[in-house]
Design a protein around this motif. Sequence first.
Motif, PDB file in Angstrom:
ATOM      1  N   ARG A  92       0.828  -1.196   0.000  1.00 27.05           N
ATOM      2  CA  ARG A  92       0.000   0.000   0.000  1.00 27.05           C
ATOM      3  C   ARG A  92       0.869   1.256   0.000  1.00 27.05           C
ATOM      4  N   MET A  93       1.911   1.247   0.825  1.00 29.10           N
ATOM      5  CA  MET A  93       2.795   2.405   0.882  1.00 29.10           C
ATOM      6  C   MET A  93       3.488   2.646  -0.457  1.00 29.10           C
ATOM      7  N   GLN A  94       3.934   1.592  -1.095  1.00 30.46           N
ATOM      8  CA  GLN A  94       4.616   1.731  -2.378  1.00 30.46           C
ATOM      9  C   GLN A  94       3.674   2.290  -3.444  1.00 30.46           C
ATOM     10  N   SER A  95       2.387   1.972  -3.313  1.00 35.14           N
ATOM     11  CA  SER A  95       1.407   2.438  -4.299  1.00 35.14           C
ATOM     12  C   SER A  95       1.182   3.941  -4.233  1.00 35.14           C
ATOM     13  N   TYR A  96       1.649   4.592  -3.164  1.00 39.51           N
ATOM     14  CA  TYR A  96       1.445   6.031  -3.016  1.00 39.51           C
ATOM     15  C   TYR A  96       2.405   6.863  -3.870  1.00 39.51           C
ATOM     16  N   LEU A  97       3.439   6.256  -4.440  1.00 42.48           N
ATOM     17  CA  LEU A  97       4.451   7.029  -5.157  1.00 42.48           C
ATOM     18  C   LEU A  97       3.873   7.922  -6.260  1.00 42.48           C
ATOM     19  N   PRO A  98       2.960   7.415  -7.115  1.00 44.96           N
ATOM     20  CA  PRO A  98       2.453   8.288  -8.178  1.00 44.96           C
ATOM     21  C   PRO A  98       1.750   9.535  -7.658  1.00 44.96           C
ATOM     22  N   GLN A  99       0.959   9.414  -6.582  1.00 44.21           N
ATOM     23  CA  GLN A  99       0.241  10.593  -6.093  1.00 44.21           C
ATOM     24  C   GLN A  99       1.151  11.542  -5.329  1.00 44.21           C
ATOM     25  N   LEU A 100       2.392  11.114  -5.055  1.00 42.36           N
ATOM     26  CA  LEU A 100       3.389  12.007  -4.483  1.00 42.36           C
ATOM     27  C   LEU A 100       4.257  12.656  -5.559  1.00 42.36           C
ATOM     28  N   GLY A 101       3.972  12.334  -6.814  1.00 36.28           N
ATOM     29  CA  GLY A 101       4.740  12.933  -7.899  1.00 36.28           C
ATOM     30  C   GLY A 101       6.084  12.286  -8.123  1.00 36.28           C
ATOM     31  N   VAL A 102       6.227  11.031  -7.723  1.00 35.97           N
ATOM     32  CA  VAL A 102       7.474  10.298  -7.933  1.00 35.97           C
ATOM     33  C   VAL A 102       7.348   9.529  -9.244  1.00 35.97           C
ATOM     34  N   THR A 103       8.018  10.005 -10.281  1.00 32.20           N
ATOM     35  CA  THR A 103       7.957   9.407 -11.608  1.00 32.20           C
ATOM     36  C   THR A 103       9.364   9.296 -12.181  1.00 32.20           C
ATOM     37  N   GLU A 104       9.488   8.641 -13.310  1.00 32.36           N
ATOM     38  CA  GLU A 104      10.796   8.533 -13.953  1.00 32.36           C
ATOM     39  C   GLU A 104      11.363   9.916 -14.272  1.00 32.36           C
ATOM     40  N   ALA A 105      10.492  10.848 -14.630  1.00 31.85           N
ATOM     41  CA  ALA A 105      10.960  12.192 -14.973  1.00 31.85           C
ATOM     42  C   ALA A 105      11.376  12.995 -13.748  1.00 31.85           C
ATOM     43  N   SER A 106      10.692  12.778 -12.616  1.00 33.11           N
ATOM     44  CA  SER A 106      10.980  13.587 -11.427  1.00 33.11           C
ATOM     45  C   SER A 106      12.071  12.997 -10.536  1.00 33.11           C
ATOM     46  N   ILE A 107      12.330  11.704 -10.641  1.00 29.02           N
ATOM     47  CA  ILE A 107      13.287  11.052  -9.735  1.00 29.02           C
ATOM     48  C   ILE A 107      14.676  11.701  -9.770  1.00 29.02           C
ATOM     49  N   PRO A 108      15.257  12.007 -10.953  1.00 30.29           N
ATOM     50  CA  PRO A 108      16.569  12.670 -10.922  1.00 30.29           C
ATOM     51  C   PRO A 108      16.544  13.999 -10.169  1.00 30.29           C
ATOM     52  N   LEU A 109      15.449  14.742 -10.264  1.00 28.15           N
ATOM     53  CA  LEU A 109      15.333  16.018  -9.563  1.00 28.15           C
ATOM     54  C   LEU A 109      15.149  15.815  -8.068  1.00 28.15           C
ATOM     55  N   ILE A 110      14.430  14.776  -7.687  1.00 24.77           N
ATOM     56  CA  ILE A 110      14.245  14.465  -6.272  1.00 24.77           C
ATOM     57  C   ILE A 110      15.592  14.134  -5.641  1.00 24.77           C
ATOM     58  N   GLU A 111      16.379  13.335  -6.334  1.00 25.55           N
ATOM     59  CA  GLU A 111      17.683  12.951  -5.791  1.00 25.55           C
ATOM     60  C   GLU A 111      18.645  14.139  -5.758  1.00 25.55           C
ATOM     61  N   ARG A 112      18.603  14.967  -6.772  1.00 23.24           N
ATOM     62  CA  ARG A 112      19.432  16.164  -6.772  1.00 23.24           C
ATOM     63  C   ARG A 112      19.012  17.099  -5.631  1.00 23.24           C
ATOM     64  N   SER A 113      17.721  17.159  -5.390  1.00 25.81           N
ATOM     65  CA  SER A 113      17.198  17.991  -4.310  1.00 25.81           C
ATOM     66  C   SER A 113      17.694  17.517  -2.954  1.00 25.81           C
ATOM     67  N   PHE A 114      17.655  16.212  -2.719  1.00 26.50           N
ATOM     68  CA  PHE A 114      18.120  15.660  -1.448  1.00 26.50           C
ATOM     69  C   PHE A 114      19.606  15.943  -1.249  1.00 26.50           C
ATOM     70  N   GLU A 115      20.387  15.783  -2.287  1.00 22.57           N
ATOM     71  CA  GLU A 115      21.820  16.056  -2.185  1.00 22.57           C
ATOM     72  C   GLU A 115      22.075  17.535  -1.913  1.00 22.57           C
ATOM     73  N   SER A 116      21.333  18.402  -2.584  1.00 23.43           N
ATOM     74  CA  SER A 116      21.487  19.835  -2.357  1.00 23.43           C
ATOM     75  C   SER A 116      21.088  20.214  -0.938  1.00 23.43           C
ATOM     76  N   LEU A 117      19.998  19.641  -0.456  1.00 19.87           N
ATOM     77  CA  LEU A 117      19.555  19.922   0.918  1.00 19.87           C
ATOM     78  C   LEU A 117      20.619  19.504   1.918  1.00 19.87           C
ATOM     79  N   MET A 118      21.212  18.339   1.723  1.00 18.16           N
ATOM     80  CA  MET A 118      22.271  17.899   2.631  1.00 18.16           C
ATOM     81  C   MET A 118      23.452  18.854   2.612  1.00 18.16           C
ATOM     82  N   ASP A 119      23.825  19.317   1.416  1.00 14.88           N
ATOM     83  CA  ASP A 119      24.961  20.241   1.310  1.00 14.88           C
ATOM     84  C   ASP A 119      24.674  21.550   2.051  1.00 14.88           C
ATOM     85  N   ILE A 120      23.453  22.045   1.917  1.00 17.94           N
ATOM     86  CA  ILE A 120      23.068  23.298   2.591  1.00 17.94           C
ATOM     87  C   ILE A 120      23.081  23.120   4.102  1.00 17.94           C
ATOM     88  N   LEU A 121      22.457  22.058   4.576  1.00 16.76           N
ATOM     89  CA  LEU A 121      22.397  21.819   6.015  1.00 16.76           C
ATOM     90  C   LEU A 121      23.778  21.540   6.587  1.00 16.76           C
TER      91      LEU A 121
END
Length: 381
Positions: free
Chosen positions: A149-178
């Motif tokens: 059920r939890m895994q099925s939530y990915l599409p409604q969270l906007g996790v797609t093949e197109a967005s995944i590289p940006l999500i990962e870049r975002s996490f890395e950037s957030l870590m660098d800032i913090l």
Amino acid sequence: MTQAPPSTGPLILYGAPHSLYTGVVRCYLRTQGTAYIERPTSHPDFAQRITPAIGRSIIPVVELPDGSIIQDSVEIIDHFERAGVPWPAYPEGPLQRVLAIIVQYYGSQAMLRHAMHYRWSYLGEQEAFIKDAFAAGSGPDMAGKIMARMQSYLPQLGVTEASIPLIERSFESLMDILEQHLRLHPYLFGGRPSVADYGLIGPMFAHLGRDPVPADLMKRRAPRVFRWVERMTAPGLDVPEFVDYGTDYFIDDSIPETLTPLFAHIADEIFPELTDKLVFMDVHVNHLQPADGQPVCDKPHQRYLGKIDTQFRGVPVTTGIQPYLLYLLRRADAVLQSLDETERSRVIAGLQRHGLDQALPGERGYSVDRRGHIEVWEIPS
């Protein structure tokens, strides 16, 4: 808050080690030195007493020694804040307080995308760890169903093949800032954690700082961020690296330069998605004309009102809308409303400098409240 059949003994936290929102409450209770016992949802009391009392199966839930029940991490924190705690979590400075609430919103809502991506998109590389966590929390019979059920939530969270590289870049950037900020300061706004820290620690501990794939990345890329995760989950103020730093927030409602990149990062992440969600709710409420106290969704266990097509860092995504976001951000509106005109103008100017003035919903003719452990429409009389 409701009453269950009275319990005896200390405060009880019903949750799970791998739960994002349970992690928020656990950190808060440990910081404040509040004694508690944590029980999983597989404990018989959860099904027999807690779920009937709150009307749905959801965590975290705190049961006080007098039998009172509080559900929702923000409501739990606010209950203890009103009662008085050693380390209050709301900065007194209004600009700091409003920004802390916006960061809390970002961590607890916008970062669901990051948390769920790293947990479920990398399931094949960390399945044994995830499966063990869910079995320990919910029992082996329910683990597989809940995971699916939890895994099925990915599409409604906007996790797609197109967005995944940006999500990962975002996490890395957030870590660098913090990482840069936490080299100089133990917490986001100074010498003790604020609601901003508690908002971020949910995803940064339960998923990103605990699941093997993102936790390994955090340790290698941002050791001070990982240390902050340890600090937040330890009892009291775990700050041996900051001798004589003190326990106050930054003086005179000031904002250090090291937080400027964080606020810019948040502004880049939450817009236009937040604006689009608020517009959707405007249209929905205008059409529905709900009564005050009417549940925001048709069924108590539902939290999503619908879906919108929007953007995440320039990439089209479709995301679900939780009216709960309005409940969170209204607390920042309330800070502004409590100020005189001069102070209000100062705080708004500060928000504008960081590109976050549009994060506050402002007057819309309606709001969202929580009553009886569910979100309801709040309509002024």
